[in-house]
Design a protein around this motif. Structure first.
Motif, PDB file in Angstrom:
ATOM      1  N   PRO A   1       0.807   8.891   3.681  1.00 52.42           N
ATOM      2  CA  PRO A   1       0.044   7.826   4.331  1.00 52.42           C
ATOM      3  C   PRO A   1      -0.459   6.786   3.332  1.00 52.42           C
ATOM      4  CG  PRO A   1      -0.562   9.945   5.260  1.00 52.42           C
ATOM      5  CD  PRO A   1       0.325  10.241   4.085  1.00 52.42           C
ATOM      6  N   PHE A   2      -0.351   5.511   3.721  1.00 48.31           N
ATOM      7  CA  PHE A   2      -0.786   4.415   2.874  1.00 48.31           C
ATOM      8  C   PHE A   2      -1.008   3.190   3.746  1.00 48.31           C
ATOM      9  CE2 PHE A   2       3.695   3.774   3.302  1.00 48.31           C
ATOM     10  CZ  PHE A   2       3.952   2.415   3.127  1.00 48.31           C
ATOM     11  N   ALA A   3      -1.355   2.075   3.121  1.00 44.33           N
ATOM     12  CA  ALA A   3      -1.554   0.823   3.848  1.00 44.33           C
ATOM     13  C   ALA A   3      -0.880  -0.304   3.091  1.00 44.33           C
ATOM     14  CB  ALA A   3      -3.040   0.527   4.029  1.00 44.33           C
TER      15      ALA A   3
ATOM     16  N   GLY B   1      -9.289   6.205  -0.014  1.00 42.23           N
ATOM     17  CA  GLY B   1      -8.425   7.296  -0.430  1.00 42.23           C
ATOM     18  C   GLY B   1      -6.948   7.041  -0.251  1.00 42.23           C
ATOM     19  N   LEU B   2      -6.589   5.921   0.397  1.00 40.69           N
ATOM     20  CA  LEU B   2      -5.175   5.619   0.624  1.00 40.69           C
ATOM     21  C   LEU B   2      -4.653   4.645  -0.431  1.00 40.69           C
ATOM     22  CD1 LEU B   2      -4.991   5.005   4.485  1.00 40.69           C
ATOM     23  CD2 LEU B   2      -4.355   7.073   3.240  1.00 40.69           C
ATOM     24  N   PRO B   3      -3.422   4.817  -0.882  1.00 41.39           N
ATOM     25  CA  PRO B   3      -2.794   3.758  -1.671  1.00 41.39           C
ATOM     26  C   PRO B   3      -2.645   2.510  -0.797  1.00 41.39           C
ATOM     27  CG  PRO B   3      -1.516   5.801  -1.739  1.00 41.39           C
ATOM     28  CD  PRO B   3      -2.537   5.964  -0.667  1.00 41.39           C
TER      29      PRO B   3
ATOM     30  N   ALA C   1      -0.204  -7.873  -2.274  1.00 46.74           N
ATOM     31  CA  ALA C   1      -1.074  -8.794  -3.001  1.00 46.74           C
ATOM     32  C   ALA C   1      -2.528  -8.652  -2.585  1.00 46.74           C
ATOM     33  CB  ALA C   1      -0.600 -10.228  -2.786  1.00 46.74           C
ATOM     34  N   GLY C   2      -2.782  -8.258  -1.340  1.00 50.83           N
ATOM     35  CA  GLY C   2      -4.156  -8.076  -0.892  1.00 50.83           C
ATOM     36  C   GLY C   2      -4.870  -7.000  -1.679  1.00 50.83           C
ATOM     37  N   ALA C   3      -4.160  -5.931  -2.010  1.00 49.12           N
ATOM     38  CA  ALA C   3      -4.755  -4.858  -2.806  1.00 49.12           C
ATOM     39  C   ALA C   3      -5.060  -5.341  -4.213  1.00 49.12           C
ATOM     40  CB  ALA C   3      -3.806  -3.669  -2.861  1.00 49.12           C
ATOM     41  N   ALA C   4      -4.149  -6.140  -4.780  1.00 53.68           N
ATOM     42  CA  ALA C   4      -4.358  -6.652  -6.138  1.00 53.68           C
ATOM     43  C   ALA C   4      -5.513  -7.639  -6.197  1.00 53.68           C
ATOM     44  CB  ALA C   4      -3.075  -7.311  -6.632  1.00 53.68           C
TER      45      ALA C   4
ATOM     46  N   ASP D   1      -6.810   1.881  -5.271  1.00 56.66           N
ATOM     47  CA  ASP D   1      -5.489   2.463  -5.559  1.00 56.66           C
ATOM     48  C   ASP D   1      -4.400   1.478  -5.148  1.00 56.66           C
ATOM     49  OD1 ASP D   1      -3.374   4.058  -6.163  1.00 56.66           O
ATOM     50  OD2 ASP D   1      -3.805   5.617  -4.683  1.00 56.66           O
ATOM     51  N   ALA D   2      -4.327   0.345  -5.867  1.00 54.71           N
ATOM     52  CA  ALA D   2      -3.331  -0.686  -5.567  1.00 54.71           C
ATOM     53  C   ALA D   2      -1.962  -0.251  -6.067  1.00 54.71           C
ATOM     54  CB  ALA D   2      -3.735  -2.005  -6.204  1.00 54.71           C
TER      55      ALA D   2
END
Length: 218
Positions: free
Chosen positions: A108-110, A149-151, A155-158, A166-167
């Protein structure tokens, strides 16, 4: 099969050609303000690299967003025009699904892309092929707890590491991944495609002015 894939829903102007088994050529440039200038030269470059002509294409694949108004429409209009001229189908896919597929993550991730206005477009996935929520637009702080807790890929994560610690890569969209996903779906019976229409999720920045000032004589 020869699929021409493109996506302009993010700052990446990305094009790829897929023969049903693998990507045979691809081109990506990151420039948030030049989608209209860069897309057609990228298509020409990819076709030349593959040694193919446009009329050899059997289908179009296009990212439908979510994304900003102007850039997103460039890819959609171009894909629809090619499809009409060639008499071939155009298959729409969620842009976030392309990033998810490129990640190859099996847990699971986003995925989160930059939506501007200090917001992100995002969705959750069980694995790189399986999206489990609709695409949404929110402020990172408002979804940080839900995604804790999810990766998070994209670009939004960065851009918002405080909300998404956890990008993961890739940061930018790839038409190669979008084409590979489309080829898988076509091989499995062509289910899961979207209409090639823009997925905006919110109203455009431009608004019709109110209370026009009268400048003509009465």
């Amino acid at each position: 099969m020869l699929l021409l894939a493109m996506d302009t829903a993010t700052p990446a102007v990305t094009v790829a050609l897929h023969d049903g088994d693998s990507v045979v050529a691809e081109s990506s440039q990151v420039d948030a303000r030049r989608h209209g200038e860069l897309l057609l030269p990228a298509v020409d470059r990819v076709l030349k690299e593959a040694g193919s002509a446009l009329d050899a294409v059997t289908g179009l694949v296009v990212g439908v967003g979510p994304g900003p108004y102007t850039g997103l429409r460039v890819g959609l209009v171009t894909a629809a025009t090619f499809a009409s001229a060639l008499g071939v189908p155009v298959h729409g896919l969620c842009t976030l699904d392309g990033l998810a597929h490129a990640s190859g993550i099996q847990e699971p991730f986003a995925v989160a892309t930059d939506a501007r206005r200090k917001e992100v477009y995002w969705a959750r996935y069980d694995d790189f092929r399986t999206r489990v929520t609709d695409a949404s637009v929110d402020r990172p702080a408002d979804i940080a707890e839900e995604l804790a807790g999810l990766p998070v890929v994209g670009a939004g994560a960065a851009l918002y590491p405080e909300a998404f610690p956890d990008a993961r890569k890739p940061e930018h969209q790839s038409a190669a991944a979008l084409a590979a996903l489309a080829a898988e779906k076509l091989a499995a019976g062509a289910e899961g495609f979207l209409d090639p229409l823009p997925m905006y999720l919110r109203r455009p920045d431009a608004q019709v002015p109110k209370n026009y000032k009268v400048v003509t004589p009465k």
